[in-house]
Enzyme design. Structure first.
Site, PDB file in Angstrom:
ATOM      1  N   LYS A 196      44.639  27.022  52.425  1.00 24.69           N
ATOM      2  CA  LYS A 196      44.745  25.556  52.918  1.00 24.69           C
ATOM      3  C   LYS A 196      46.309  25.407  53.428  1.00 24.69           C
ATOM      4  CE  LYS A 196      41.393  23.588  49.826  1.00 24.69           C
ATOM      5  NZ  LYS A 196      41.228  22.753  48.863  1.00 24.69           N
ATOM      6  N   ARG A 254      38.259  29.161  43.394  1.00 24.14           N
ATOM      7  CA  ARG A 254      37.520  29.247  44.613  1.00 24.14           C
ATOM      8  C   ARG A 254      38.000  29.986  45.885  1.00 24.14           C
ATOM      9  NH1 ARG A 254      35.938  25.677  48.924  1.00 24.14           N
ATOM     10  NH2 ARG A 254      33.738  25.691  49.376  1.00 24.14           N
TER      11      ARG A 254
END
Length: 273
Positions: free
Chosen positions: A213, A248
């Site tokens: 991210k 995840r």
């Protein structure tokens, strides 16, 4: 002995996801990728047909079904013992995915977007993940503000947990995700990771999604999402120590091995429920 954590491998069947858009857009390529992730240590595969990156365009129901269902059918036939998840906010897509072999609904809206979703999960006996997101993907990064991000996220998750249980989903089939990067600034993300034990204290299993991210890129100076593996590993190991149990990720093998070592150092802190 059951593993103290579960790795959820990401299978994006999209042309526009932030780090791997278009790579697994073809059905056969997506199935092959899922098989590779399972071989690397994923025990959950999360199949999504609509990007949730900041500013992503919405995908209509028919197109999302076209993308997702054949991949889940293919993975279910090849990996019948593996847990398959569908990443969607639409009850019709979730229903078709469950028919195709999925057993888990990962809803970034926390089951709020579609009023039929909670009843569907309850009726079908599926597991679900409730995630916190401020706004929607197209607008979530437009100056997000909180009084106290951890208190606000915790209150939201507690409300959605209670509502989902009231809709008929047993608490033991519900996971919670604080939504790192979903309507949060860099400092919001860091504060959630620092105080993750307060989210874990709610009770259900906690899912963490930091993989590749942008906040990791801001810290490390890595503009290419594929160069953010070290930051991904660091945040996942810290989250494991704080009590998170599902991770995840895109890079399953490396994260799985890092978590396995960290779990042994921490003393195998109980299996993922």
């Amino acid at each position: 002995m059951p593993a103290p954590f579960a790795v959820m491998g990401i299978v994006n069947v999209t042309p526009d996801s932030f780090s791997d858009g278009g790579e697994w857009y073809d059905r056969d390529a997506a199935v092959r990728h899922g098989l590779e992730l399972a071989a690397a240590g994923a025990t959950i595969l999360d199949v999504g047909g609509e990007s949730t990156r900041p500013g992503a365009a919405a995908v209509d129901e028919r197109e999302e079904l076209r993308r997702v269902v054949p991949v889940i059918e293919g993975l279910s036939a090849a990996l019948p013992a593996l847990t398959l998840s569908v990443d969607t906010t639409k009850a019709a897509v979730a229903a078709a995915a469950l028919d195709a072999g999925a057993a888990y609904v990962n809803d970034v809206s926390g089951l709020r977007h579609d009023p039929e979703m909670a009843a569907l999960v309850a009726d079908r006996g599926a597991r679900c993940c409730l995630m916190h997101m401020r706004g929607e993907p197209r607008t979530m990064q437009q100056a997000p503000r909180y009084d106290d991000v951890v208190d606000d996220v915790r209150a939201f998750l507690e409300r959605q947990l209670a509502a989902t249980v009231a809709a008929g989903v047993p608490e033991e089939r519900i996971d919670l995700d604080p939504g790192i990067g979903f309507g949060k600034t860099l400092e919001h993300n860091l504060e959630l990771l620092r105080r993750l034990d307060e989210i874990v204290a709610i009770g259900p299993r906690v899912v963490i999604g930091t993989s590749r991210k942008s906040f990791l890129g801001r810290i490390t100076g890595r503009d290419d999402p594929r160069q953010r593996l070290a930051g991904t590993i660091a945040t996942n190991v810290l989250a494991l120590a704080a009590g998170a149990r599902v991770f995840r990720v895109h890079d399953v093998g490396a994260v799985h091995d890092a978590l396995a070592v960290a779990a042994r150092v921490l003393g195998d802190p109980g299996p993922a429920r």
